[in-house]
Write a protein that holds these residues in place. Structure first.
Motif, PDB file in Angstrom:
ATOM      1  N   UNK A 104       0.842  -1.200   0.000  1.00 55.97           N
ATOM      2  CA  UNK A 104       0.000   0.000   0.000  1.00 55.97           C
ATOM      3  C   UNK A 104       0.876   1.249   0.000  1.00 55.97           C
ATOM      4  N   UNK A 105       0.310   2.337  -0.501  1.00 56.77           N
ATOM      5  CA  UNK A 105       1.022   3.609  -0.601  1.00 56.77           C
ATOM      6  C   UNK A 105       0.307   4.671   0.216  1.00 56.77           C
ATOM      7  N   UNK A 106       1.079   5.562   0.813  1.00 57.55           N
ATOM      8  CA  UNK A 106       0.474   6.686   1.492  1.00 57.55           C
ATOM      9  C   UNK A 106      -0.267   7.573   0.509  1.00 57.55           C
ATOM     10  N   UNK A 107      -1.423   8.077   0.915  1.00 56.39           N
ATOM     11  CA  UNK A 107      -2.250   8.900   0.044  1.00 56.39           C
ATOM     12  C   UNK A 107      -1.539  10.190  -0.338  1.00 56.39           C
ATOM     13  N   UNK A 109      -2.536  13.542  -2.735  1.00 58.34           N
ATOM     14  CA  UNK A 109      -3.596  14.149  -3.546  1.00 58.34           C
ATOM     15  C   UNK A 109      -3.161  14.497  -4.960  1.00 58.34           C
ATOM     16  N   UNK A 110      -1.864  14.581  -5.199  1.00 61.04           N
ATOM     17  CA  UNK A 110      -1.382  14.867  -6.546  1.00 61.04           C
ATOM     18  C   UNK A 110      -1.316  13.619  -7.410  1.00 61.04           C
ATOM     19  N   UNK A 111      -1.384  12.455  -6.778  1.00 60.88           N
ATOM     20  CA  UNK A 111      -1.254  11.205  -7.522  1.00 60.88           C
ATOM     21  C   UNK A 111      -2.541  10.392  -7.555  1.00 60.88           C
ATOM     22  N   UNK A 112      -3.487  10.706  -6.669  1.00 62.20           N
ATOM     23  CA  UNK A 112      -4.699   9.897  -6.565  1.00 62.20           C
ATOM     24  C   UNK A 112      -5.885  10.829  -6.435  1.00 62.20           C
ATOM     25  N   UNK A 113      -6.800  10.732  -7.392  1.00 63.34           N
ATOM     26  CA  UNK A 113      -7.975  11.598  -7.382  1.00 63.34           C
ATOM     27  C   UNK A 113      -9.140  10.905  -6.677  1.00 63.34           C
ATOM     28  N   UNK A 114      -9.864  11.650  -5.869  1.00 64.02           N
ATOM     29  CA  UNK A 114     -11.029  11.148  -5.141  1.00 64.02           C
ATOM     30  C   UNK A 114     -12.247  11.931  -5.609  1.00 64.02           C
ATOM     31  N   UNK A 143      -3.555   3.995  -0.176  1.00 69.13           N
ATOM     32  CA  UNK A 143      -4.102   3.526  -1.445  1.00 69.13           C
ATOM     33  C   UNK A 143      -3.587   2.107  -1.656  1.00 69.13           C
ATOM     34  N   UNK A 144      -4.526   1.185  -1.771  1.00 68.55           N
ATOM     35  CA  UNK A 144      -4.184  -0.237  -1.905  1.00 68.55           C
ATOM     36  C   UNK A 144      -5.043  -0.847  -2.996  1.00 68.55           C
ATOM     37  N   UNK A 145      -4.395  -1.442  -3.986  1.00 73.47           N
ATOM     38  CA  UNK A 145      -5.109  -2.002  -5.134  1.00 73.47           C
ATOM     39  C   UNK A 145      -6.058  -0.980  -5.757  1.00 73.47           C
TER      40      UNK A 145
END
Length: 272
Positions: A104-107, A109-114, A143-145
């Motif tokens: 898993x990766x730490x959240x 906001x620049x890499x993962x959109x919600x 963020x996991x899978x």
């Protein structure tokens, strides 16, 4: 009731957390992040982890599986780190384990959109439990899978540290201006419409039942663990009905985060 396992090997500490949680292996061949009763925050942080974690799961939010974890302090004898040794020695007996999410990766906001709907559900839930530990400084999101997972609820329900003032404290507004998901325009009203009706006394009682009695005994002002559970149920039931009306979403603090995709340039528009 939560599954119970026995810790068999202490692997390594996670020094990002203030309570010094550790990765451990258990007799079911699983790997867990272990939170300790002997940590500085004490058993109330574990109560919050269980009650809030179980409630999040029941509401469809992703939280790693929780287990009761028995610890024999002898495991700490071979640890070279004196701080870890002392923590393990002080935490013999029942502790809390959370399923370790490998890779898993730490959240970020620049890499993962919600999307606004999911952001709204998380912000509403954090407002319900009074979570002060999901800011952009320390998101406590993984963020996991490809999915968003919520972790670390030990700092929630701060009112349970002083029960005589709990009613007033639980009624306070929730400032989400620095929330990790504020940049995504969380739709809190839609989340409340969807989730608040599900937060019934019966659901809360079922979640509170997973908190071990030994973490609720000797609570000042209460004569039995059942009374403490009832107090949690009462406060959260009251809060669920209208907390969305007391969520504020203003400008982030001056040292705010980098703008994530979707950050609204006019923060006032995001609060409408």
């Amino acid at each position: 009731m939560l599954t119970e396992v026995i810790a068999t090997r202490y692997v390594t500490p996670l020094r990002e957390g203030g309570s010094l949680p550790g990765i451990v292996e258990a007799d079911d061949l699983g790997t867990y992040v272990m939170k300790f009763t002997g940590a500085g925050q004490g058993r109330k942080s574990l109560v919050a982890e269980v009650l809030c974690g179980r409630l999040a799961q029941e509401l469809g939010l992703r939280v790693p599986e929780l287990v009761r974890m028995q610890l024999d302090p002898v495991i700490g004898l071979g640890e070279p780190d004196e701080e870890v040794q002392e923590l393990l020695k002080a935490s013999g007996g029942l502790n809390l384990g959370m399923d370790f999410l490998p890779g898993s990766l730490g959240f970020d906001p620049l890499a993962y959109r919600v999307d606004a709907a999911e952001a709204g559900r998380v912000v509403w839930f954090d407002a319900l439990i009074g979570n002060v530990d999901r800011s952009w400084r320390n998101p406590n999101l993984l963020v996991w899978h490809g999915d968003l997972w919520l972790i670390d609820h030990g700092a929630s329900m701060i009112w349970h540290h002083n029960w005589p003032t709990a009613e007033a404290a639980a009624a306070r507004p929730y400032d989400a201006s620095d929330h990790a998901l504020a940049p995504f325009g969380p739709d809190v009203a839609a989340a409340a419409a969807r989730l608040a009706p599900r937060v019934t006394p019966e659901l809360l009682a079922a979640c509170a039942a997973d908190v071990p009695d030994e973490w609720l005994v000797d609570e000042p002002g209460f004569t039995a663990p059942g009374e403490v559970r009832a107090a949690y149920v009462r406060l959260l039931t009251q809060r669920a009905a209208s907390v969305h009306e007391r969520v504020t979403l203003g400008p982030p603090t001056a040292d705010g985060p980098s703008r994530a995709p979707g950050w609204l340039t006019d923060w006032k528009e995001s609060a409408r």
